[in-house]
Design an enzyme around this catalytic site. Sequence first.
Site, PDB file in Angstrom:
ATOM      1  N   ASP A 181      69.247  19.109 -94.186  1.00 45.96           N
ATOM      2  CA  ASP A 181      70.677  19.482 -93.661  1.00 45.96           C
ATOM      3  C   ASP A 181      71.505  18.429 -93.478  1.00 45.96           C
ATOM      4  OD1 ASP A 181      69.273  21.854 -93.335  1.00 45.96           O
ATOM      5  OD2 ASP A 181      68.344  21.576 -91.136  1.00 45.96           O
ATOM      6  N   LYS A 213      74.052  17.906 -98.267  1.00 52.72           N
ATOM      7  CA  LYS A 213      73.885  17.528 -99.646  1.00 52.72           C
ATOM      8  C   LYS A 213      74.558  18.452-100.558  1.00 52.72           C
ATOM      9  CE  LYS A 213      69.349  17.865 -99.263  1.00 52.72           C
ATOM     10  NZ  LYS A 213      69.281  17.916 -97.849  1.00 52.72           N
ATOM     11  N   GLY A 270      68.967  25.518 -98.434  1.00 47.95           N
ATOM     12  CA  GLY A 270      70.223  26.208 -98.180  1.00 47.95           C
ATOM     13  C   GLY A 270      71.391  25.189 -98.497  1.00 47.95           C
ATOM     14  N   HIS A 271      71.896  25.363 -99.465  1.00 48.52           N
ATOM     15  CA  HIS A 271      72.794  24.340 -99.840  1.00 48.52           C
ATOM     16  C   HIS A 271      74.452  25.114 -99.864  1.00 48.52           C
ATOM     17  CE1 HIS A 271      70.048  21.425-102.242  1.00 48.52           C
ATOM     18  NE2 HIS A 271      69.863  21.494-101.012  1.00 48.52           N
ATOM     19  N   GLN A 297      65.865  19.371 -99.146  1.00 48.85           N
ATOM     20  CA  GLN A 297      65.301  18.948 -97.913  1.00 48.85           C
ATOM     21  C   GLN A 297      65.604  17.699 -97.588  1.00 48.85           C
ATOM     22  OE1 GLN A 297      62.776  20.901 -99.931  1.00 48.85           O
ATOM     23  NE2 GLN A 297      63.947  22.646 -99.027  1.00 48.85           N
TER      24      GLN A 297
HETATM   25  P1  IMP Z   1      58.737  24.874 -95.241  1.00 51.14           P
HETATM   26  O1  IMP Z   1      59.313  24.085 -96.264  1.00 51.14           O
HETATM   27  O2  IMP Z   1      59.184  26.090 -94.964  1.00 51.14           O
HETATM   28  O3  IMP Z   1      57.281  24.920 -95.322  1.00 51.14           O
HETATM   29  O4  IMP Z   1      58.965  24.205 -93.774  1.00 51.14           O
HETATM   30  C1  IMP Z   1      58.038  23.032 -93.501  1.00 51.14           C
HETATM   31  C2  IMP Z   1      59.112  22.084 -92.429  1.00 51.14           C
HETATM   32  O5  IMP Z   1      60.190  21.532 -93.411  1.00 51.14           O
HETATM   33  C3  IMP Z   1      59.909  22.891 -91.346  1.00 51.14           C
HETATM   34  O6  IMP Z   1      59.912  21.819 -90.452  1.00 51.14           O
HETATM   35  C4  IMP Z   1      61.353  23.469 -91.806  1.00 51.14           C
HETATM   36  O7  IMP Z   1      61.950  23.644 -90.756  1.00 51.14           O
HETATM   37  C5  IMP Z   1      61.538  22.114 -92.722  1.00 51.14           C
HETATM   38  N1  IMP Z   1      62.537  22.240 -93.997  1.00 51.14           N
HETATM   39  C6  IMP Z   1      62.027  22.900 -94.987  1.00 51.14           C
HETATM   40  N2  IMP Z   1      63.254  23.042 -95.749  1.00 51.14           N
HETATM   41  C7  IMP Z   1      64.226  22.775 -95.223  1.00 51.14           C
HETATM   42  C8  IMP Z   1      65.753  22.420 -95.244  1.00 51.14           C
HETATM   43  O8  IMP Z   1      66.229  22.892 -96.454  1.00 51.14           O
HETATM   44  N3  IMP Z   1      66.411  21.907 -94.266  1.00 51.14           N
HETATM   45  C9  IMP Z   1      65.873  21.389 -92.970  1.00 51.14           C
HETATM   46  N4  IMP Z   1      64.598  21.651 -92.851  1.00 51.14           N
HETATM   47  C10 IMP Z   1      63.785  22.128 -93.653  1.00 51.14           C
END
Ligand code: IMP
Length: 388
Positions: free
Chosen positions: A13, A16, A40-41, A222
């Site tokens: 977040d 990017k 989520g870009h 991420q």
């Molecule tokens: P998962 O990727 O859905 O398995 O989530 C694992 C962890 O990564 C959690 O804390 C999510 O909130 C975090 N996370 C995954 N993708 C994102 C992202 O694009 N932005 C922020 N946090 C993310």
Amino acid sequence: MSVRAVVGLQWGDEGKGKIIDFLSPGADVVARCQGGPNAGHSVWYEGQLHVLHTLSCGLFHPQTECYHGHSMVINPYTLADELVLLTKLGITWKGRAFFSPRAQLILPCHLAIDEAREKKRGALGTTKKGIGPTYESRAARRGILLDYLRDSSLLLEKIEALHTALEPELTAIHYDGPSPEKVVRDLRAFCDTLIPLLRDAFTERLHEALGDGKRILLEGAQGHFLDLDLGTIPFVTSSRTTAAGLLDGLGLPPSALTGVFGVAKAYTTRVGNGPFPAELNDATGERLRKVGAEYGATTGRPRRCGWLDAVMLRTACDVNGVTAIALTKLDVLTGFETIEVVTAWDVDGTIVERVPDSPVAIERARIGSVETFPGWTEDITGVQEFSS
Ligand code: IMP
């Protein structure tokens, strides 16, 4: 030739999408390399904000080809929705968007498992997009490759084997989702759209582009501290989010990398559970959330907020070989009388300036020292140049 990576230096977040969008006019190829619809870009296009979860934001720029690498996990429904969105916007994606046949499908069983685990106490706080369970299937060498979409009987065989392997967990969570036969039937609806996006010579074409001197931009998803190996374990995602992970997720050699843009927000946010030494559980944190509209682009969850953490940034810059930093959302800090930056952590009385390797120590870390800077009141939104 250039291969530049855009990586998040915090917990995702960081903005990017905006930086990719800014750099895309100078790229011939833009590539997503890992993750999936947990990302989520957000990109402004013709006066409207759009969020892409699976497709590369490079598609908003007509001169680019967009690659989606083998380390990605794909929800066909999300992907199809995004293709429809681009079509509605008049953006051509046929002949521009390519997927590795090795990328893997997120299936209803993965979504159900993720959802069920998140209901339990001590959950990770995932995005519930089935990311972890899909990568687990991949590591167990039972994943469902996009490649299998081309052969219905092979697809059914693979999905049946996956369901059999997952049976204990599916039974425990009272899985009432589609059977393997139904999953295959449902997937058929996507085949006409998805199969032409698969590029058999994916790696070869990419290397041809490299050899032809094309400019390649790697779109990280991420952030560094969500990296499967180097993040705040176990509160991490299931893919490699570092610059090295991006190269690996696309099949590019490390020697090709010519630059790394590290993207950091001017303060720190985290969505989901896990340690966050600089977190502000007070009115200042609330103000950052409100002014910065800190709610997840994928899940809408409120993000936890704190001051900029230089300890995290030092480590992330070291590991990713950052050559330039994009500091985003500085305008959110307008109006604060003073602004703080965390400069060291205190781990059980020891002051550290880099993030410890021990995830257990990270859990115990607190703010060790801060540097305080005077704030400003001028509206800096849209400022393009630095001058005093
Ligand atoms: P998962 O990727 O859905 O398995 O989530 C694992 C962890 O990564 C959690 O804390 C999510 O909130 C975090 N996370 C995954 N993708 C994102 C992202 O694009 N932005 C922020 N946090 C993310």
